[in-house]
Design a protein around this motif. Structure first.
Motif, mmCIF file in Angstrom:
data_model
loop_
_atom_site.group_PDB
_atom_site.id
_atom_site.type_symbol
_atom_site.label_atom_id
_atom_site.label_comp_id
_atom_site.label_asym_id
_atom_site.label_seq_id
_atom_site.Cartn_x
_atom_site.Cartn_y
_atom_site.Cartn_z
ATOM 1 N N THR A 297 0.868 -1.186 0.000
ATOM 2 C CA THR A 297 0.000 0.000 0.000
ATOM 3 C C THR A 297 0.904 1.235 0.000
ATOM 4 O OG1 THR A 297 -0.092 -0.060 2.410
ATOM 5 C CG2 THR A 297 -1.838 -1.218 1.222
ATOM 6 N N ASP A 298 0.305 2.389 0.225
ATOM 7 C CA ASP A 298 1.131 3.603 0.239
ATOM 8 C C ASP A 298 2.226 3.479 1.310
ATOM 9 O OD1 ASP A 298 2.278 6.050 0.411
ATOM 10 O OD2 ASP A 298 0.435 7.159 0.900
ATOM 11 N N ARG A 301 2.319 5.029 4.901
ATOM 12 C CA ARG A 301 1.558 4.547 6.054
ATOM 13 C C ARG A 301 2.347 3.479 6.808
ATOM 14 N NH1 ARG A 301 -4.661 4.055 6.257
ATOM 15 N NH2 ARG A 301 -4.025 4.700 8.344
ATOM 16 N N PRO A 310 -4.256 7.845 -1.208
ATOM 17 C CA PRO A 310 -4.771 6.721 -2.007
ATOM 18 C C PRO A 310 -4.149 6.662 -3.407
ATOM 19 C CG PRO A 310 -6.557 7.819 -0.856
ATOM 20 C CD PRO A 310 -5.329 8.634 -0.606
ATOM 21 N N CYS A 313 -1.400 4.382 -3.885
ATOM 22 C CA CYS A 313 -1.601 3.027 -3.378
ATOM 23 C C CYS A 313 -2.248 2.124 -4.441
ATOM 24 C CB CYS A 313 -2.533 3.101 -2.171
ATOM 25 S SG CYS A 313 -3.016 1.496 -1.566
ATOM 26 N N LEU A 315 -3.876 -0.501 -4.070
ATOM 27 C CA LEU A 315 -5.199 -0.990 -3.705
ATOM 28 C C LEU A 315 -6.306 -0.011 -4.085
ATOM 29 C CD1 LEU A 315 -6.502 -3.452 -1.849
ATOM 30 C CD2 LEU A 315 -7.337 -1.381 -0.716
ATOM 31 N N TRP A 316 -5.965 1.259 -4.064
ATOM 32 C CA TRP A 316 -6.953 2.281 -4.430
ATOM 33 C C TRP A 316 -7.488 2.042 -5.842
ATOM 34 C CZ3 TRP A 316 -10.548 5.253 -2.956
ATOM 35 C CH2 TRP A 316 -10.986 6.345 -3.712
ATOM 36 N N CYS A 335 -8.254 6.889 4.651
ATOM 37 C CA CYS A 335 -6.828 6.819 4.344
ATOM 38 C C CYS A 335 -6.137 8.145 4.664
ATOM 39 C CB CYS A 335 -6.638 6.463 2.875
ATOM 40 S SG CYS A 335 -4.918 6.300 2.371
ATOM 41 N N GLY A 341 -7.302 1.521 9.017
ATOM 42 C CA GLY A 341 -6.039 0.862 8.689
ATOM 43 C C GLY A 341 -6.127 0.242 7.306
ATOM 44 N N CYS A 342 -4.985 -0.113 6.770
ATOM 45 C CA CYS A 342 -4.974 -0.667 5.415
ATOM 46 C C CYS A 342 -5.749 -1.981 5.318
ATOM 47 C CB CYS A 342 -3.541 -0.862 4.936
ATOM 48 S SG CYS A 342 -2.745 0.699 4.526
ATOM 49 N N CYS A 345 -9.262 -1.283 5.047
ATOM 50 C CA CYS A 345 -9.541 -0.703 3.733
ATOM 51 C C CYS A 345 -9.662 -1.794 2.667
ATOM 52 C CB CYS A 345 -8.413 0.270 3.391
ATOM 53 S SG CYS A 345 -8.596 1.116 1.829
HETATM 54 FE FE1 SF4 Z 1 -4.161 2.114 0.363
HETATM 55 FE FE2 SF4 Z 1 -6.421 1.994 1.732
HETATM 56 FE FE3 SF4 Z 1 -4.046 1.795 2.976
HETATM 57 FE FE4 SF4 Z 1 -4.819 4.096 1.984
HETATM 58 S S1 SF4 Z 1 -5.812 2.972 3.631
HETATM 59 S S2 SF4 Z 1 -2.810 3.179 1.786
HETATM 60 S S3 SF4 Z 1 -5.910 3.446 0.131
HETATM 61 S S4 SF4 Z 1 -4.912 0.360 1.503
#
Ligand code: SF4
Ligand code: TRP
Length: 405
Positions: A297-298, A301, A310, A313, A315-316, A335, A341-342, A345
């Motif tokens: 992810t990003d 974080r 996002p 990332c 996943l976004w 986010c 948390g990831c 998400c």
């Molecule tokens: Fe990615 Fe979601 Fe984590 Fe943000 S919260 S870094 S969008 S996985």
């Protein structure tokens, strides 16, 4: 220019046999096929000869990759009752048309197709200075022209191939469509439509040719299409006569570029087998879940309390494809404010991907358990395709002077 294709609802598309498909293939092409099959008369085929043009050294498993891919087509909802499904090499007419078209294809046209140089650069480890590779866009033209489709659904990278297909069709019609006494044959054919229709045709033809009035062209075309008692040859003659050229034997198709979301892989790059970042359509759901849970992810974080972006990332990108507006807002806000948390998400994405895959996997299993059913679907599709292909080839052979009696 309006062409006969404008009123033709046939579609042809092929896919190289890459084996089991992944979500990138599904969102990039397959899902679109499933939609198109309800709206058009679709011919979908396994482009197995095309695979050989670049992978002639490791052909080992072309057939099993083809069967695996076909199972995924069916599992994804491609319906043999709506679309004709076949394998290119089992309709050998494609090879003959390719050969005949090669006679009129200038080398320079093939050399300037962008994929020719691009692929040679990209696949440096392979020797692609072969005759087969150079001719590959022409083989694709043969695949297409064989069925006289109006539209060819393709991705951006294939548009140039549809373009060369149009040029080949035009050149072919120009070279061979001008039979001796074309005009008097067209006039004879026109009389067969009856006095009233012939008068309408002449008037519409005049308006089209003198004023470029497309509506008139359409009216005349519609009239010709509705004539049950015209032979195919006469109809083509009259289409050609209407537009001002010779007979339109091969139809110029158009590319159907469909908006498909870019399906990213697990690492944010394009999803592709060669990057090892795929989610397979038949992958066990536990493994799918595991893959998404461990997706990067990003990197900002580090701790749960660090806010993220996002847009940085991978996943976004999945949320953009799989989530509704509300969920997207929730994820975005969560986010950037470190409100979620990831792993949290990822929850809705795991859920949505699983829901998408579940019915696909259960259908796939049915076909895996009944390979004979799959074979007979393809057998039937090959026969349908072949009889269509023979019709076109008969015409092409005849017009090229190869009709032996
Ligand atoms: Fe990615 Fe979601 Fe984590 Fe943000 S919260 S870094 S969008 S996985
Ligand atoms: N060249 C296409 C690809 O590599 C596959 C293909 C072969 C195709 N023949 C076709 C696509 C005819 C559309 C129509 O993806």
């Amino acid at each position: 220019m309006v062409s006969a294709s404008g009123q033709n609802n046939r579609i042809v598309s092929g896919m190289r046999p890459t084996g089991r498909l992944h979500l990138g293939n599904y969102h990039g092409a397959l899902k679109n096929w499933v939609k198109l099959q309800h709206e058009y008369d679709c011919f979908f085929f396994v482009a197995d000869w095309h695979a050989l043009t670049t992978h002639y050294e490791d052909t080992g498993d072309v057939a099993s990759r083809a069967w695996d891919m076909i199972i995924d087509w069916l599992a994804a909802g491609v319906n043999p009752g709506s679309a004709t499904l076949f394998i290119q090499s089992r309709v050998p007419e494609h090879a003959e048309l390719h050969l005949l078209l090669s006679m009129i294809t200038p080398l320079s046209w093939l050399e300037r197709v962008p994929t020719y140089k691009d692929q040679q650069e990209k696949l440096k480890e392979r020797d692609l200075s072969t005759y087969g590779f150079l001719g590959y866009p022409l083989l694709q033209s043969a695949d297409i022209l064989m069925y006289k489709p109006g539209l060819v659904p393709v991705g951006e990278d294939q548009v140039a191939h549809v373009e060369i297909t149009r040029e080949i069709a035009r050149r072919f019609n120009h070279s061979f469509g001008r039979e001796p006494e074309f005009e008097s044959r067209a006039e004879t054919a026109l009389r067969k439509t009856g006095k009233k229709n012939a008068r309408l045709f002449r008037e519409m033809r005049k308006r089209w040719q003198e004023q470029g009035d497309e509506e008139s062209l359409e009216v005349a075309r519609a009239m010709l299409s509705s004539q049950q008692n015209l032979t195919k040859g006469d109809r083509e003659r009259l289409f050609g006569y209407l537009e001002g050229g010779g007979r339109e034997i091969l139809v110029e198709p158009e590319a159907l570029l469909t908006e498909t979301p870019k399906m990213p892989g697990l690492d944010g790059q394009k999803m592709s087998k060669s990057y090892g970042n795929t989610i397979g359509l038949r992958e066990p759901l536990e493994s799918v879940e595991q893959k998404i849970r461990t997706m990067p992810t990003d990197p900002a974080r580090v701790r749960r309390s660090d806010p993220g972006t996002p847009e940085k990332c991978p996943l976004w990108e999945f949320h953009k494809i799989y989530s509704d507006k509300d969920t997207q807002e929730w994820a975005h806000k969560g986010c950037t404010t470190a409100g979620i948390g990831c792993l949290e998400c990822k929850g809705p994405v795991i859920e949505a991907v699983s829901n998408e895959l579940r019915p696909i996997q259960s259908r796939a299993q049915e076909y895996e358990e009944d390979p004979d059913a799959v074979r007979s679907i393809i057998q039937e599709g090959c026969e349908t395709a072949r009889s269509r292909a023979r019709e076109t080839l008969d015409e092409v052979r005849q017009i090229m002077g190869l009709q032996y009696r």
